[in-house]
Design a protein around this motif. Sequence first.
Motif, PDB file in Angstrom:
ATOM      1  N   UNK A  50       0.806  -1.225   0.000  1.00 35.38           N
ATOM      2  CA  UNK A  50       0.000   0.000   0.000  1.00 35.38           C
ATOM      3  C   UNK A  50       0.839   1.274   0.000  1.00 35.38           C
ATOM      4  N   UNK A  51       2.056   1.232   0.525  1.00 36.86           N
ATOM      5  CA  UNK A  51       2.804   2.476   0.732  1.00 36.86           C
ATOM      6  C   UNK A  51       3.967   2.663  -0.234  1.00 36.86           C
ATOM      7  N   UNK A  52       4.390   1.621  -0.944  1.00 31.55           N
ATOM      8  CA  UNK A  52       5.571   1.770  -1.796  1.00 31.55           C
ATOM      9  C   UNK A  52       5.328   2.747  -2.943  1.00 31.55           C
ATOM     10  N   UNK A  53       4.116   2.781  -3.470  1.00 25.39           N
ATOM     11  CA  UNK A  53       3.820   3.737  -4.545  1.00 25.39           C
ATOM     12  C   UNK A  53       3.929   5.172  -4.031  1.00 25.39           C
ATOM     13  N   UNK A  54       3.442   5.419  -2.808  1.00 22.82           N
ATOM     14  CA  UNK A  54       3.542   6.759  -2.220  1.00 22.82           C
ATOM     15  C   UNK A  54       5.005   7.111  -1.955  1.00 22.82           C
ATOM     16  N   UNK A  55       5.784   6.115  -1.501  1.00 20.09           N
ATOM     17  CA  UNK A  55       7.205   6.348  -1.264  1.00 20.09           C
ATOM     18  C   UNK A  55       7.927   6.684  -2.571  1.00 20.09           C
ATOM     19  N   UNK A  56       7.555   6.020  -3.662  1.00 17.32           N
ATOM     20  CA  UNK A  56       8.140   6.348  -4.963  1.00 17.32           C
ATOM     21  C   UNK A  56       7.810   7.758  -5.397  1.00 17.32           C
ATOM     22  N   UNK A  57       6.575   8.175  -5.164  1.00 20.11           N
ATOM     23  CA  UNK A  57       6.181   9.554  -5.471  1.00 20.11           C
ATOM     24  C   UNK A  57       6.997  10.547  -4.645  1.00 20.11           C
ATOM     25  N   UNK A  61       9.633  13.410  -6.098  1.00 20.34           N
ATOM     26  CA  UNK A  61       9.445  14.836  -5.813  1.00 20.34           C
ATOM     27  C   UNK A  61      10.661  15.414  -5.104  1.00 20.34           C
ATOM     28  N   UNK A  62      11.190  14.695  -4.126  1.00 23.13           N
ATOM     29  CA  UNK A  62      12.317  15.200  -3.350  1.00 23.13           C
ATOM     30  C   UNK A  62      13.550  15.383  -4.238  1.00 23.13           C
ATOM     31  N   UNK A  63      13.855  14.390  -5.049  1.00 25.79           N
ATOM     32  CA  UNK A  63      15.045  14.470  -5.906  1.00 25.79           C
ATOM     33  C   UNK A  63      14.892  15.575  -6.941  1.00 25.79           C
ATOM     34  N   UNK A  64      13.720  15.659  -7.557  1.00 25.89           N
ATOM     35  CA  UNK A  64      13.508  16.691  -8.575  1.00 25.89           C
ATOM     36  C   UNK A  64      13.602  18.088  -7.968  1.00 25.89           C
ATOM     37  N   UNK A 283       5.300  17.160 -12.828  1.00 27.67           N
ATOM     38  CA  UNK A 283       4.675  18.375 -12.307  1.00 27.67           C
ATOM     39  C   UNK A 283       5.717  19.386 -11.867  1.00 27.67           C
ATOM     40  N   UNK A 284       6.779  18.935 -11.204  1.00 27.76           N
ATOM     41  CA  UNK A 284       7.838  19.850 -10.777  1.00 27.76           C
ATOM     42  C   UNK A 284       8.652  20.335 -11.960  1.00 27.76           C
ATOM     43  N   UNK A 294       9.858  25.447  -5.455  1.00 27.33           N
ATOM     44  CA  UNK A 294       8.788  24.790  -6.200  1.00 27.33           C
ATOM     45  C   UNK A 294       7.675  24.303  -5.267  1.00 27.33           C
ATOM     46  N   UNK A 295       7.435  25.029  -4.180  1.00 28.02           N
ATOM     47  CA  UNK A 295       6.452  24.546  -3.222  1.00 28.02           C
ATOM     48  C   UNK A 295       5.047  24.512  -3.816  1.00 28.02           C
ATOM     49  N   UNK A 296       4.743  25.451  -4.725  1.00 22.34           N
ATOM     50  CA  UNK A 296       3.414  25.429  -5.345  1.00 22.34           C
ATOM     51  C   UNK A 296       3.251  24.200  -6.227  1.00 22.34           C
ATOM     52  N   UNK A 297       4.314  23.867  -6.972  1.00 21.61           N
ATOM     53  CA  UNK A 297       4.253  22.670  -7.816  1.00 21.61           C
ATOM     54  C   UNK A 297       4.163  21.393  -6.971  1.00 21.61           C
ATOM     55  N   UNK A 298       4.839  21.399  -5.819  1.00 23.36           N
ATOM     56  CA  UNK A 298       4.781  20.229  -4.946  1.00 23.36           C
ATOM     57  C   UNK A 298       3.362  20.021  -4.427  1.00 23.36           C
ATOM     58  N   UNK A 299       2.729  21.120  -3.997  1.00 22.15           N
ATOM     59  CA  UNK A 299       1.344  21.021  -3.527  1.00 22.15           C
ATOM     60  C   UNK A 299       0.425  20.556  -4.656  1.00 22.15           C
ATOM     61  N   UNK A 300       0.660  21.091  -5.852  1.00 23.20           N
ATOM     62  CA  UNK A 300      -0.164  20.694  -6.992  1.00 23.20           C
ATOM     63  C   UNK A 300       0.033  19.218  -7.325  1.00 23.20           C
ATOM     64  N   UNK A 301       1.281  18.724  -7.225  1.00 23.15           N
ATOM     65  CA  UNK A 301       1.545  17.308  -7.479  1.00 23.15           C
ATOM     66  C   UNK A 301       0.822  16.431  -6.462  1.00 23.15           C
ATOM     67  N   UNK A 302       0.795  16.866  -5.214  1.00 22.71           N
ATOM     68  CA  UNK A 302       0.085  16.103  -4.183  1.00 22.71           C
ATOM     69  C   UNK A 302      -1.406  16.071  -4.473  1.00 22.71           C
TER      70      UNK A 302
END
Length: 363
Positions: A50-57, A61-64, A283-284, A294-302
């Motif tokens: 259940x959580x690995x997909x969220x961890x990949x996201x 995001x963090x690396x980008x 998105x980023x 890129x905080x706005x893009x991060x929120x939009x990606x979420x």
Amino acid sequence: MLFGFFSLVLILVFWVNSAVSLLDKLLGDGQSARAFFYLTLLSLPSVMSRVLAIAGFAAAVFVTNRLSNESELVVVQASGYSPYRLSRSVFVFSIVVTLMIGVLSHALVPMSLREGALRRAELAQDMTAQFLTEGSFVHPGDGLTFYVREITPAGELRDIYLSRKDTTGDRQSFNATRALLVNEQNGPMLLMFDGMVQDYTNSNRTLAVTRFDSFAYALGPLFDTTAVPAPRPSSTDSYTLMRATPEELARLGTTQQEVRTLIHDRNRAPLLAIAAAMIGFATLLAGGFSRFGLWRQIVFAIVLLIVVKILDTSAAESVGRSAQLWFMAYLPAVAGLSIAYGMLWRAANPRLRPLAAVRGDAP
């Protein structure tokens, strides 16, 4: 490295949340800490799927975001790399995550469910583990309460109390100075000596008291004593299901069409990992460079990920209601990849960005 970190954090959060209720139930039934840790370990594959997909996201995001803050993305794009070319590494990473979730969904999660069912059946049969807890009131069944003051080295129970209440409000209580717990062919028996039984009838509010020198009480009807739980499709791996004969499917209580639907549903979570990682990166990347981050893009990606997850939940409910809607299991992944492609296309066409963004933030 970041994917492993985010996976560890999310797994621990979800695992602890599921373990709290299990801890209260098992220890309340008099089970050992060893049984608790074994069952919680068996729940790990389900939590991980259940959580690995969220961890990949989160990792994408963090690396980008870090590459953008350090202007590395600007340098690479200035050297001629297109957004589609930059997304290739993220796509490969998402494929690796997808394969991991696929192994969990199709093999490890069903195996853990099967082993967990077997272990719970063993615990249900272990009357000694549920009853022999000195100085504590335990509740091994609905409406059932048991207490023993002392257990001698020979296994004799001293000063016991047993109470059973049914749905009508009637209660039957036993008190005995000595007792023994033995296993018979018809199930476990509680042999009580020198005590009394109290029968309370709720309808006419009467209490009958009977004293006895010895009394045998059958405990088997109070518990689910099935030695081996019946196999279910959800606890059977996909390879076995696909190779199952009609006779084996009948023993599982399912049909070939239901098996195909279940396998399609198991494909849903792995494919969602590709969409999640690509949405986070695209998105980023579409936001370009900004001195304010890129905080706005991060929120939009979420927000986009939440939308895709809502679609995923709706798809799961649709597939569960009707086997004819099996294709709905793949719609969330298709929608997520379409969103990611749209963001990459926007990043590849910077002239379409608002003029204010170009003047204020873009290099």
